[in-house]
Design a protein around this motif. Sequence first.
Motif, mmCIF file in Angstrom:
data_model
loop_
_atom_site.group_PDB
_atom_site.id
_atom_site.type_symbol
_atom_site.label_atom_id
_atom_site.label_comp_id
_atom_site.label_asym_id
_atom_site.label_seq_id
_atom_site.Cartn_x
_atom_site.Cartn_y
_atom_site.Cartn_z
ATOM 1 N N LEU A 265 51.087 -9.493 17.365
ATOM 2 C CA LEU A 265 52.176 -8.769 17.998
ATOM 3 C C LEU A 265 53.400 -9.670 17.967
ATOM 4 O O LEU A 265 53.324 -10.839 18.368
ATOM 5 N N HIS A 266 54.502 -9.147 17.480
ATOM 6 C CA HIS A 266 55.703 -9.974 17.367
ATOM 7 C C HIS A 266 56.914 -9.100 17.651
ATOM 8 O O HIS A 266 57.468 -8.457 16.761
ATOM 9 N N ALA A 277 48.549 -13.257 19.271
ATOM 10 C CA ALA A 277 47.391 -12.798 18.494
ATOM 11 C C ALA A 277 46.339 -12.143 19.377
ATOM 12 O O ALA A 277 45.986 -12.658 20.440
ATOM 13 N N ILE A 278 45.859 -10.996 18.906
ATOM 14 C CA ILE A 278 44.643 -10.373 19.442
ATOM 15 C C ILE A 278 43.550 -10.628 18.420
ATOM 16 O O ILE A 278 43.692 -10.289 17.240
ATOM 17 N N ARG A 279 42.477 -11.252 18.867
ATOM 18 C CA ARG A 279 41.374 -11.596 17.973
ATOM 19 C C ARG A 279 40.090 -10.986 18.501
ATOM 20 O O ARG A 279 39.819 -11.024 19.696
ATOM 21 N N VAL A 280 39.296 -10.439 17.593
ATOM 22 C CA VAL A 280 38.025 -9.845 17.981
ATOM 23 C C VAL A 280 36.962 -10.227 16.961
ATOM 24 O O VAL A 280 37.241 -10.356 15.764
ATOM 25 N N ALA A 281 35.761 -10.447 17.450
ATOM 26 C CA ALA A 281 34.580 -10.609 16.595
ATOM 27 C C ALA A 281 33.636 -9.460 16.906
ATOM 28 O O ALA A 281 33.218 -9.284 18.059
ATOM 29 N N VAL A 282 33.342 -8.665 15.888
ATOM 30 C CA VAL A 282 32.438 -7.525 16.029
ATOM 31 C C VAL A 282 31.091 -7.924 15.431
ATOM 32 O O VAL A 282 31.010 -8.245 14.235
ATOM 33 N N THR A 283 30.068 -7.902 16.267
ATOM 34 C CA THR A 283 28.731 -8.262 15.801
ATOM 35 C C THR A 283 27.858 -7.014 15.756
ATOM 36 O O THR A 283 27.684 -6.334 16.780
ATOM 37 N N ALA A 362 47.400 -2.140 23.361
ATOM 38 C CA ALA A 362 46.230 -1.303 23.097
ATOM 39 C C ALA A 362 46.167 -0.882 21.635
ATOM 40 O O ALA A 362 45.103 -0.911 21.000
ATOM 41 N N VAL A 363 47.313 -0.476 21.077
ATOM 42 C CA VAL A 363 47.351 -0.085 19.666
ATOM 43 C C VAL A 363 47.015 -1.275 18.775
ATOM 44 O O VAL A 363 46.260 -1.159 17.802
ATOM 45 N N ALA A 364 47.571 -2.448 19.107
ATOM 46 C CA ALA A 364 47.270 -3.644 18.321
ATOM 47 C C ALA A 364 45.791 -4.008 18.420
ATOM 48 O O ALA A 364 45.199 -4.497 17.451
ATOM 49 N N THR A 365 45.180 -3.771 19.579
ATOM 50 C CA THR A 365 43.750 -4.020 19.731
ATOM 51 C C THR A 365 42.948 -3.118 18.800
ATOM 52 O O THR A 365 41.977 -3.553 18.157
ATOM 53 N N ILE A 382 42.603 0.282 6.890
ATOM 54 C CA ILE A 382 43.895 0.921 7.160
ATOM 55 C C ILE A 382 44.954 -0.154 7.341
ATOM 56 O O ILE A 382 44.677 -1.231 7.882
ATOM 57 N N ALA A 383 46.148 0.107 6.849
ATOM 58 C CA ALA A 383 47.274 -0.795 7.055
ATOM 59 C C ALA A 383 47.765 -0.666 8.498
ATOM 60 O O ALA A 383 47.375 0.236 9.234
ATOM 61 N N GLU A 384 48.640 -1.592 8.885
ATOM 62 C CA GLU A 384 49.128 -1.592 10.264
ATOM 63 C C GLU A 384 50.080 -0.426 10.517
ATOM 64 O O GLU A 384 50.784 0.047 9.616
ATOM 65 N N SER A 385 50.079 0.015 11.771
ATOM 66 C CA SER A 385 50.905 1.149 12.187
ATOM 67 C C SER A 385 51.996 0.687 13.148
ATOM 68 O O SER A 385 51.946 -0.424 13.688
ATOM 69 N N SER A 386 52.948 1.546 13.380
ATOM 70 C CA SER A 386 53.992 1.311 14.376
ATOM 71 C C SER A 386 53.741 2.220 15.571
ATOM 72 O O SER A 386 53.595 3.432 15.418
ATOM 73 N N SER A 387 53.687 1.616 16.760
ATOM 74 C CA SER A 387 53.458 2.432 17.959
ATOM 75 C C SER A 387 54.746 2.995 18.536
ATOM 76 O O SER A 387 54.720 3.807 19.456
ATOM 77 N N GLY A 388 55.893 2.574 18.009
ATOM 78 C CA GLY A 388 57.168 3.124 18.476
ATOM 79 C C GLY A 388 57.801 2.267 19.548
ATOM 80 O O GLY A 388 57.123 1.706 20.408
ATOM 81 N N THR A 389 59.112 2.132 19.488
ATOM 82 C CA THR A 389 59.846 1.405 20.514
ATOM 83 C C THR A 389 60.372 2.384 21.549
ATOM 84 O O THR A 389 60.651 3.547 21.238
#
Length: 601
Positions: A265-266, A277-283, A362-365, A382-389
């Motif tokens: 997120l920037h 950064a949002i980081r997740v490990a999916v097991t 939430a969207v970035a998650t 999927i490529a990244e999306s824009s959640s809107g300003t």
Amino acid sequence: MSEETAARPTATTDEGPGRTAFGPADAITVEVIRQSLIGVVQEMQNSLFCTGYSTIIRESKDASCAIADLAGRVVAQYTVLPLHLGAFPETIENILRAYPVEEMRDGDAFLVNHPYYGGSPHATDMAVVAPVVVDGEVFGFSGSIAHKSDIGGLVPGTNSSQAREIYHEGLMVPPVRYHRGFAPSPEVETLLRANSRTPHLVLGDLRGQVGATHLAADRVRALCAKYGKDTLHTASGRLLDLTEQRIRAAVAEWPDGRYTGTRLLHSEGMADGRPVAIRVAVTIGGDRVAFDFTGSDDQMTGPYNIRPPLVRAVCSYALKCLVDPEMPSNSGFFQAITASFRPGSLLDPLPPAPVNTYMPVAVATAEALFDAFGKALTAGRIAESSSGTNGTFSYRLPGASSPKVQYELPAGAMGARWNKDGVSASKVHVANGSLTPIEVLETEFPVRVERFELVTDSGGPGRHRGGLGYLREYRVLAPARFTTRNGRELTPPAGKDGGLPGRPSVLTVNPGTDREAAITVESGSVTLAPGDVVRVCQAGGGGYGDPRTRPVEQVVADVREGYVSPESARTHYGVALVRTSADTWEADPRQTARLRAPAAD
């Protein structure tokens, strides 16, 4: 013998005259009850949207309804806002801590909006929950969560980028009894009225929420009378188990392993302009899936934080997308997953951390999750999306005792998927709701919308093009104040597998004049005089795949539709275009072949 055959309805009953006894595990009865409960929730939401005082409820539909069992587990939610699947159980759990179920009566309704002592995503989302009383006992709960136009705070509309603790984010209501015997508490309404810039809208919307919960209670009682209370209770539990089983069956077919995903997120106002950064490990192991978010960055000093119940709902959303988008939304998802967090991170903030701008997080998650799942499953790519300003106008009209607050839900654009283009001018992932129609804005507020259009070249180039952002220009007709909550994206939504990023968002006051200026989070609120113009230009989604592999005919169609400029077609897609006598665009085969020829070694 199959389950369906073994559990057919019997011909006799001891549940009372006129009732038919149903086997508690009867598959047909369970499905009929599921559809009936979904119908009840839809009726709740229709009632809420039709009785809403504010445009946020009536037009944007920033609300959702649910029916829960005695433990607070969601049995039915007709999805408008997927995050509320996690908010309802947390809200009910906190209500039950404050008010024992034995003390609840028909005609009660409880109010809560506290993100930490309730379950609301942020304070402007107010939850109203009512017990469903059957035969003198609480059988379950009906509830709604709906955004409010203003409940105090630093700026009109409440949600401010300058918030540094939740006490900056308006009135915080822990669980309180709002209605008793179908009558509102004068004391509670007095407190609400005194803490809002738009009290008539807040109270009007709350009364609609109360009405929707009582409507649902009546409908659930009717179902109990039709099928029997025990049958309805057993079927409700069975619905959750079926959802869990379906998730586990799908996960068992996926490749085992540990897959990591990241989303940066920037944006302005976040961490002094540094990427977060949002980081997740999916097991995945057998039929079990676990989400580990402990590697995510620390909580923000500003309002870019989100609480774990909502993150679990994001995990449920991702699974629903990958397994079956038509699956019912209920707490069975939570029975199928585990999730771990690090206290003090932006996904598990410690109070009093502010949370009002939770939705971009939430969207970035969701995108971090798809980054991880995409390494195991093609469907997750999927490529990244824009959640809107976002931005809020407030107007002070002559003789008015309170301002008019124009709050709108923004839309962004969906990133391109591995097999198709992104969606333009759309809410993305767990965000939802509707754009407010221009006719409604111009009727209810002193504003004229002079432009509303897709932004050419805003979608990231790719084999599949990112969705386009949109532009709206507002000319204010009265003294006004404009406040942006999340400002501009400093790094636009990224492309994937060779796709290019979308164009970033821009907020401008008086564009094209000698008074043109950028609107930033740092500038806070902007004071506007009658005739001033605010331009909101939303970012586009990222592209997927090498743009020069996009079929030529699709590029030509994009140019004809105004989605892509001839210059971008040539530069990014390697397609040369010429005007024809029919005043339309056609590809130049020779120049296109030269542009797309592989570079010499």
